[in-house]
Design an enzyme around this catalytic site. Sequence first.
Site, PDB file in Angstrom:
ATOM      1  N   ARG A  49    -102.666 -25.877   6.203  1.00  0.00           N
ATOM      2  CA  ARG A  49    -103.124 -25.768   7.604  1.00  0.00           C
ATOM      3  C   ARG A  49    -104.636 -25.575   7.653  1.00  0.00           C
ATOM      4  O   ARG A  49    -105.313 -26.112   8.541  1.00  0.00           O
ATOM      5  CB  ARG A  49    -102.401 -24.607   8.303  1.00  0.00           C
ATOM      6  CG  ARG A  49    -102.744 -24.515   9.788  1.00  0.00           C
ATOM      7  CD  ARG A  49    -101.875 -23.501  10.510  1.00  0.00           C
ATOM      8  NE  ARG A  49    -102.145 -22.140  10.069  1.00  0.00           N
ATOM      9  CZ  ARG A  49    -101.454 -21.071  10.478  1.00  0.00           C
ATOM     10  NH1 ARG A  49    -100.448 -21.210  11.328  1.00  0.00           N
ATOM     11  NH2 ARG A  49    -101.749 -19.870  10.032  1.00  0.00           N
ATOM     12  N   ARG A  97    -130.760 -23.322  15.809  1.00  0.00           N
ATOM     13  CA  ARG A  97    -129.754 -23.563  16.851  1.00  0.00           C
ATOM     14  C   ARG A  97    -129.889 -24.956  17.447  1.00  0.00           C
ATOM     15  O   ARG A  97    -130.908 -25.296  18.050  1.00  0.00           O
ATOM     16  CB  ARG A  97    -129.863 -22.501  17.962  1.00  0.00           C
ATOM     17  CG  ARG A  97    -128.749 -22.644  18.994  1.00  0.00           C
ATOM     18  CD  ARG A  97    -128.834 -21.609  20.102  1.00  0.00           C
ATOM     19  NE  ARG A  97    -127.728 -21.801  21.038  1.00  0.00           N
ATOM     20  CZ  ARG A  97    -127.737 -22.704  22.032  1.00  0.00           C
ATOM     21  NH1 ARG A  97    -128.791 -23.462  22.233  1.00  0.00           N
ATOM     22  NH2 ARG A  97    -126.683 -22.835  22.818  1.00  0.00           N
ATOM     23  N   HIS A  99    -126.709 -27.899  18.912  1.00  0.00           N
ATOM     24  CA  HIS A  99    -125.260 -28.106  18.938  1.00  0.00           C
ATOM     25  C   HIS A  99    -124.790 -29.068  17.850  1.00  0.00           C
ATOM     26  O   HIS A  99    -123.750 -28.851  17.224  1.00  0.00           O
ATOM     27  CB  HIS A  99    -124.816 -28.647  20.300  1.00  0.00           C
ATOM     28  CG  HIS A  99    -124.886 -27.638  21.398  1.00  0.00           C
ATOM     29  ND1 HIS A  99    -126.072 -27.061  21.801  1.00  0.00           N
ATOM     30  CD2 HIS A  99    -123.929 -27.101  22.185  1.00  0.00           C
ATOM     31  CE1 HIS A  99    -125.833 -26.210  22.782  1.00  0.00           C
ATOM     32  NE2 HIS A  99    -124.537 -26.212  23.033  1.00  0.00           N
ATOM     33  N   GLU A 176     -97.073 -21.205  23.615  1.00  0.00           N
ATOM     34  CA  GLU A 176     -96.971 -20.175  22.569  1.00  0.00           C
ATOM     35  C   GLU A 176     -97.507 -18.877  23.133  1.00  0.00           C
ATOM     36  O   GLU A 176     -97.775 -18.780  24.335  1.00  0.00           O
ATOM     37  CB  GLU A 176     -97.745 -20.619  21.322  1.00  0.00           C
ATOM     38  CG  GLU A 176     -99.225 -20.863  21.589  1.00  0.00           C
ATOM     39  CD  GLU A 176    -100.006 -21.265  20.341  1.00  0.00           C
ATOM     40  OE1 GLU A 176     -99.529 -21.049  19.219  1.00  0.00           O
ATOM     41  OE2 GLU A 176    -101.125 -21.773  20.514  1.00  0.00           O
ATOM     42  N   LEU A 200    -100.636 -23.798  17.987  1.00  0.00           N
ATOM     43  CA  LEU A 200    -100.903 -23.661  16.556  1.00  0.00           C
ATOM     44  C   LEU A 200     -99.610 -23.887  15.784  1.00  0.00           C
ATOM     45  O   LEU A 200     -98.581 -23.304  16.152  1.00  0.00           O
ATOM     46  CB  LEU A 200    -101.433 -22.254  16.258  1.00  0.00           C
ATOM     47  CG  LEU A 200    -101.887 -22.076  14.818  1.00  0.00           C
ATOM     48  CD1 LEU A 200    -103.263 -22.672  14.615  1.00  0.00           C
ATOM     49  CD2 LEU A 200    -101.885 -20.615  14.421  1.00  0.00           C
TER      50      LEU A 200
HETATM   51  N1  PDD Z   1    -102.357 -15.544  14.694  1.00  0.00           N
HETATM   52  N2  PDD Z   1    -100.226 -19.079  17.661  1.00  0.00           N
HETATM   53  C1  PDD Z   1    -101.421 -18.460  17.724  1.00  0.00           C
HETATM   54  C2  PDD Z   1    -102.336 -18.779  18.858  1.00  0.00           C
HETATM   55  C3  PDD Z   1    -101.792 -17.540  16.735  1.00  0.00           C
HETATM   56  O1  PDD Z   1    -102.990 -16.947  16.787  1.00  0.00           O
HETATM   57  C4  PDD Z   1    -100.874 -17.244  15.677  1.00  0.00           C
HETATM   58  C5  PDD Z   1    -101.183 -16.277  14.583  1.00  0.00           C
HETATM   59  C6  PDD Z   1     -99.628 -17.911  15.659  1.00  0.00           C
HETATM   60  C7  PDD Z   1     -98.605 -17.694  14.562  1.00  0.00           C
HETATM   61  O2  PDD Z   1     -98.992 -18.353  13.393  1.00  0.00           O
HETATM   62  P1  PDD Z   1     -98.546 -17.820  11.958  1.00  0.00           P
HETATM   63  O3  PDD Z   1     -97.079 -17.685  11.988  1.00  0.00           O
HETATM   64  O4  PDD Z   1     -99.004 -18.877  11.028  1.00  0.00           O
HETATM   65  O5  PDD Z   1     -99.224 -16.479  11.728  1.00  0.00           O
HETATM   66  C8  PDD Z   1     -99.341 -18.830  16.669  1.00  0.00           C
HETATM   67  C9  PDD Z   1    -102.863 -14.752  13.605  1.00  0.00           C
HETATM   68  C10 PDD Z   1    -101.891 -13.850  12.952  1.00  0.00           C
HETATM   69  C11 PDD Z   1    -104.161 -14.081  14.034  1.00  0.00           C
HETATM   70  O6  PDD Z   1    -104.949 -14.758  14.678  1.00  0.00           O
HETATM   71  O7  PDD Z   1    -104.390 -12.928  13.677  1.00  0.00           O
END
Ligand code: PDD
Length: 286
Positions: A49, A97, A99, A176, A200
């Site tokens: 990922r 700086r 972009h 999510e 994500l």
């Molecule tokens: N976050 N969706 C979002 C927006 C997230 O930030 C996370 C996890 C997940 C779950 O993904 P995973 O199972 O791979 O941890 C879904 C982490 C833990 C963080 O930002 O701290």
Amino acid sequence: MIYLNGKFMPLEEACVPVLDRGFIFGDGVYEVIPAYSRKLFRLTSHLHRLQHSLDSIRLKNPYSNSQWHDLLKKIVAGNDNEDQYVYLHITRGVAKRDHAFPQNCEPTVFIMSNPLLAPSQDLLANGCSAITAIDNRWIRCDIKSISLLPNVLLRQMAVDANALETILIRDGFLTEGAASSIFVVKDNILLAAPKSHLMLPGITYDVVLELAAANHIPYEIREIFEEELQSADEIMLTSSTKEIMAVTRLNDNLVGNGKPGALCQQLQQLYHHYKTTTMRGDAPLS
Ligand code: PDD
């Protein structure tokens, strides 16, 4: 002990120049990887990922997978707890700086680790509260970007409402959580939203679906209407740091009977068993 740009040091000694593009633009990506009994869980998936995030922002991976393995193992060995979560962060580096991408810029690489604490007895017994909100993030939520301002604001909404998480709705569908993946149970079927650029691709999400498949738990991967979330029998949130947690109150209404549901408890047990056997090196999911 942390790692910054080739060196291991105490956190207090770590400094990044103010012109770092992570500081100026949020121009970078990150990963959060759990380690149980000092062994990194699903490391290959997290590195995969990470590569997707880096490719998406056109930043070259500074290390090979075996270099990442070495660095991450050293960080886990150099920190106190048996169970930890490792945070790694790569930015496009330090430059005047502007972009547009700088020429010949070395990326900044930072790795730290924190204790991974087991959920409290209260959370296990009673679950947590969540609220819903409109998903007002961009449309590349598949990138694990360090530009997290929308997620920060959305999760603060939950904290302000005495809840643990904000569950996001885009165009009438569940995406999510602000920092987690969300599952819904309706009529004994586990429902998960399909992976897309709007969420994500959670590593824990994958583990949950693999456990469901291996244990004959009926599941469907499909769009979930907001109304299905509101009338769910069970809701679960998952992440590398929270594992699997029951959401038992949504916007001040009870979910089901207000206690963690049977499917959530089954998946928590399966997850616990899976992570313990994986860490012993046994065959996964058997
Ligand atoms: N976050 N969706 C979002 C927006 C997230 O930030 C996370 C996890 C997940 C779950 O993904 P995973 O199972 O791979 O941890 C879904 C982490 C833990 C963080 O930002 O701290």
